[in-house]
Design a protein around this motif. Structure first.
Motif, PDB file in Angstrom:
ATOM      1  N   MET A   1      30.373 -18.542  21.021  1.00  0.00           N
ATOM      2  CA  MET A   1      30.538 -19.386  19.856  1.00  0.00           C
ATOM      3  C   MET A   1      29.446 -20.442  19.850  1.00  0.00           C
ATOM      4  N   SER A   2      28.892 -20.685  18.676  1.00  0.00           N
ATOM      5  CA  SER A   2      27.841 -21.684  18.541  1.00  0.00           C
ATOM      6  C   SER A   2      28.119 -22.517  17.292  1.00  0.00           C
ATOM      7  N   ARG A   3      28.139 -23.828  17.476  1.00  0.00           N
ATOM      8  CA  ARG A   3      28.473 -24.750  16.386  1.00  0.00           C
ATOM      9  C   ARG A   3      27.230 -25.538  15.982  1.00  0.00           C
ATOM     10  N   LEU A   4      26.964 -25.536  14.700  1.00  0.00           N
ATOM     11  CA  LEU A   4      25.758 -26.157  14.139  1.00  0.00           C
ATOM     12  C   LEU A   4      26.122 -27.386  13.320  1.00  0.00           C
ATOM     13  N   TRP A   5      25.433 -28.500  13.614  1.00  0.00           N
ATOM     14  CA  TRP A   5      25.566 -29.712  12.796  1.00  0.00           C
ATOM     15  C   TRP A   5      24.430 -29.687  11.784  1.00  0.00           C
ATOM     16  N   VAL A   6      24.773 -29.794  10.504  1.00  0.00           N
ATOM     17  CA  VAL A   6      23.758 -29.837   9.452  1.00  0.00           C
ATOM     18  C   VAL A   6      23.874 -31.169   8.722  1.00  0.00           C
ATOM     19  N   THR A   7      22.749 -31.837   8.588  1.00  0.00           N
ATOM     20  CA  THR A   7      22.680 -33.077   7.840  1.00  0.00           C
ATOM     21  C   THR A   7      21.284 -33.220   7.260  1.00  0.00           C
ATOM     22  N   GLY A   8      21.087 -34.256   6.497  1.00  0.00           N
ATOM     23  CA  GLY A   8      19.768 -34.458   5.898  1.00  0.00           C
ATOM     24  C   GLY A   8      19.817 -35.515   4.814  1.00  0.00           C
ATOM     25  N   TYR A   9      18.807 -35.483   3.995  1.00  0.00           N
ATOM     26  CA  TYR A   9      18.667 -36.495   2.951  1.00  0.00           C
ATOM     27  C   TYR A   9      19.837 -36.491   1.981  1.00  0.00           C
ATOM     28  N   ARG A  10      20.155 -37.686   1.503  1.00  0.00           N
ATOM     29  CA  ARG A  10      21.071 -37.832   0.382  1.00  0.00           C
ATOM     30  C   ARG A  10      20.310 -37.392  -0.867  1.00  0.00           C
ATOM     31  N   SER A  11      21.018 -37.031  -1.895  1.00  0.00           N
ATOM     32  CA  SER A  11      20.367 -36.528  -3.108  1.00  0.00           C
ATOM     33  C   SER A  11      19.383 -37.541  -3.692  1.00  0.00           C
ATOM     34  N   TYR A  12      19.757 -38.811  -3.730  1.00  0.00           N
ATOM     35  CA  TYR A  12      18.869 -39.824  -4.305  1.00  0.00           C
ATOM     36  C   TYR A  12      17.639 -40.065  -3.442  1.00  0.00           C
ATOM     37  N   GLU A  13      17.726 -39.801  -2.129  1.00  0.00           N
ATOM     38  CA  GLU A  13      16.586 -40.017  -1.245  1.00  0.00           C
ATOM     39  C   GLU A  13      15.503 -38.958  -1.441  1.00  0.00           C
ATOM     40  N   ILE A  14      15.907 -37.792  -1.899  1.00  0.00           N
ATOM     41  CA  ILE A  14      14.939 -36.713  -2.065  1.00  0.00           C
ATOM     42  C   ILE A  14      14.575 -36.511  -3.535  1.00  0.00           C
ATOM     43  N   GLY A  15      15.082 -37.399  -4.371  1.00  0.00           N
ATOM     44  CA  GLY A  15      14.670 -37.394  -5.773  1.00  0.00           C
ATOM     45  C   GLY A  15      15.324 -36.345  -6.636  1.00  0.00           C
ATOM     46  N   THR A  16      16.564 -35.989  -6.320  1.00  0.00           N
ATOM     47  CA  THR A  16      17.304 -35.082  -7.198  1.00  0.00           C
ATOM     48  C   THR A  16      18.338 -35.914  -7.943  1.00  0.00           C
ATOM     49  N   PHE A  17      18.467 -35.633  -9.199  1.00  0.00           N
ATOM     50  CA  PHE A  17      19.376 -36.413 -10.030  1.00  0.00           C
ATOM     51  C   PHE A  17      20.237 -35.461 -10.846  1.00  0.00           C
ATOM     52  N   GLY A  18      21.544 -35.577 -10.680  1.00  0.00           N
ATOM     53  CA  GLY A  18      22.465 -34.689 -11.374  1.00  0.00           C
ATOM     54  C   GLY A  18      22.549 -33.343 -10.684  1.00  0.00           C
ATOM     55  N   ASN A  19      23.539 -32.580 -11.061  1.00  0.00           N
ATOM     56  CA  ASN A  19      23.760 -31.268 -10.445  1.00  0.00           C
ATOM     57  C   ASN A  19      22.854 -30.180 -10.994  1.00  0.00           C
ATOM     58  N   GLU A  20      22.146 -30.470 -12.086  1.00  0.00           N
ATOM     59  CA  GLU A  20      21.315 -29.453 -12.728  1.00  0.00           C
ATOM     60  C   GLU A  20      19.829 -29.600 -12.405  1.00  0.00           C
ATOM     61  N   ASP A  21      19.476 -30.537 -11.547  1.00  0.00           N
ATOM     62  CA  ASP A  21      18.076 -30.738 -11.183  1.00  0.00           C
ATOM     63  C   ASP A  21      17.524 -29.448 -10.573  1.00  0.00           C
ATOM     64  N   PRO A  22      16.401 -28.923 -11.087  1.00  0.00           N
ATOM     65  CA  PRO A  22      15.872 -27.648 -10.560  1.00  0.00           C
ATOM     66  C   PRO A  22      15.477 -27.701  -9.087  1.00  0.00           C
ATOM     67  N   LYS A  23      15.207 -28.879  -8.558  1.00  0.00           N
ATOM     68  CA  LYS A  23      14.861 -28.986  -7.135  1.00  0.00           C
ATOM     69  C   LYS A  23      16.032 -28.598  -6.243  1.00  0.00           C
ATOM     70  N   ILE A  24      17.240 -28.768  -6.757  1.00  0.00           N
ATOM     71  CA  ILE A  24      18.414 -28.450  -5.938  1.00  0.00           C
ATOM     72  C   ILE A  24      18.440 -26.966  -5.584  1.00  0.00           C
ATOM     73  N   GLU A  25      18.026 -26.110  -6.505  1.00  0.00           N
ATOM     74  CA  GLU A  25      17.997 -24.671  -6.211  1.00  0.00           C
ATOM     75  C   GLU A  25      17.013 -24.361  -5.082  1.00  0.00           C
ATOM     76  N   ILE A  26      15.891 -25.062  -5.070  1.00  0.00           N
ATOM     77  CA  ILE A  26      14.913 -24.875  -3.981  1.00  0.00           C
ATOM     78  C   ILE A  26      15.523 -25.349  -2.668  1.00  0.00           C
ATOM     79  N   LEU A  27      16.154 -26.512  -2.692  1.00  0.00           N
ATOM     80  CA  LEU A  27      16.758 -27.062  -1.479  1.00  0.00           C
ATOM     81  C   LEU A  27      17.858 -26.141  -0.948  1.00  0.00           C
ATOM     82  N   LYS A  28      18.670 -25.609  -1.828  1.00  0.00           N
ATOM     83  CA  LYS A  28      19.717 -24.674  -1.414  1.00  0.00           C
ATOM     84  C   LYS A  28      19.111 -23.378  -0.875  1.00  0.00           C
ATOM     85  N   TYR A  29      18.035 -22.935  -1.500  1.00  0.00           N
ATOM     86  CA  TYR A  29      17.348 -21.735  -1.018  1.00  0.00           C
ATOM     87  C   TYR A  29      16.837 -21.972   0.405  1.00  0.00           C
ATOM     88  N   ALA A  30      16.237 -23.135   0.639  1.00  0.00           N
ATOM     89  CA  ALA A  30      15.732 -23.467   1.974  1.00  0.00           C
ATOM     90  C   ALA A  30      16.879 -23.502   2.985  1.00  0.00           C
TER      91      ALA A  30
END
Length: 190
Positions: A1-30
């Protein structure tokens, strides 16, 4: 068993605004690409918090990955009781919906926010209950995740604890790959 902690930038820190921002799809893809590799290497639990941005996107991505990895489990751990209560209603609603996607949720501190020590205790908890970490973080662009990164580095100074960074260069590579899939060469991260 291996447990992974995932964290990172808040949405406002990376310049995404709203749920429809096209950058979010790139971030989710990554995140998806990184998670797939780590799951193939044995990760079977993904632990994260409920912060807007990386942590909530991770839950959404991991939930979708369960189609390919049905044994994958997701845990949502809040640093303190009442986490997100001070947010705007739309953000509270999104957090509530995100919580429905996980296999387990709880708070590290059973008390409402009192002081920064609760956030340090959260880091200690996450580091002691995971085997490795994935961060959407670039050392040249500090945000609140900087403190988690520093805690990880301190742990690595004492014991093995692998960590993986998705920095701006890596995000740009993912943006190119994602946009090639869509036959669009627009660059989102410069």
């Amino acid at each position: 068993m291996s447990r992974l902690w995932v964290t990172g930038y808040r949405s406002y820190e990376i310049g995404t605004f709203g749920n429809e921002d096209p950058k979010i799809e790139i971030l989710k893809y990554a995140l998806e690409q990184e998670l797939r590799v780590l799951i193939e290497q044995g990760v079977d639990w993904i632990l994260t918090g409920g912060q807007m941005g990386t942590e909530q996107w991770t839950i959404e991505v991991a939930y979708n990955l369960k189609n390919d990895y049905p044994d994958l489990k997701i845990a949502l751990l809040y640093p303190f009781k009442g986490f997100g209560d001070q947010w705007q209603q739309s953000s509270k609603d999104k957090l509530r919906l995100t919580k429905k996607l996980v296999d387990f949720s709880d708070t590290v501190s059973k008390l409402p926010y009192k002081n920064p020590q609760q956030l340090k205790n959260y880091q200690i908890f996450m580091l002691s209950h995971t085997d490795l970490a994935l961060l959407l973080y670039d050392t040249e662009f500090k945000g609140k995740v900087y403190y988690d990164y520093q805690a990880i580095l301190a742990k690595q100074g004492k014991s093995p604890y692998p960590s993986y960074l998705v920095d701006m260069d890596k995000l740009q590579d993912y943006a190119i790959a994602y946009n090639e899939i869509l036959h669009d060469t627009t660059q989102f991260f410069e």
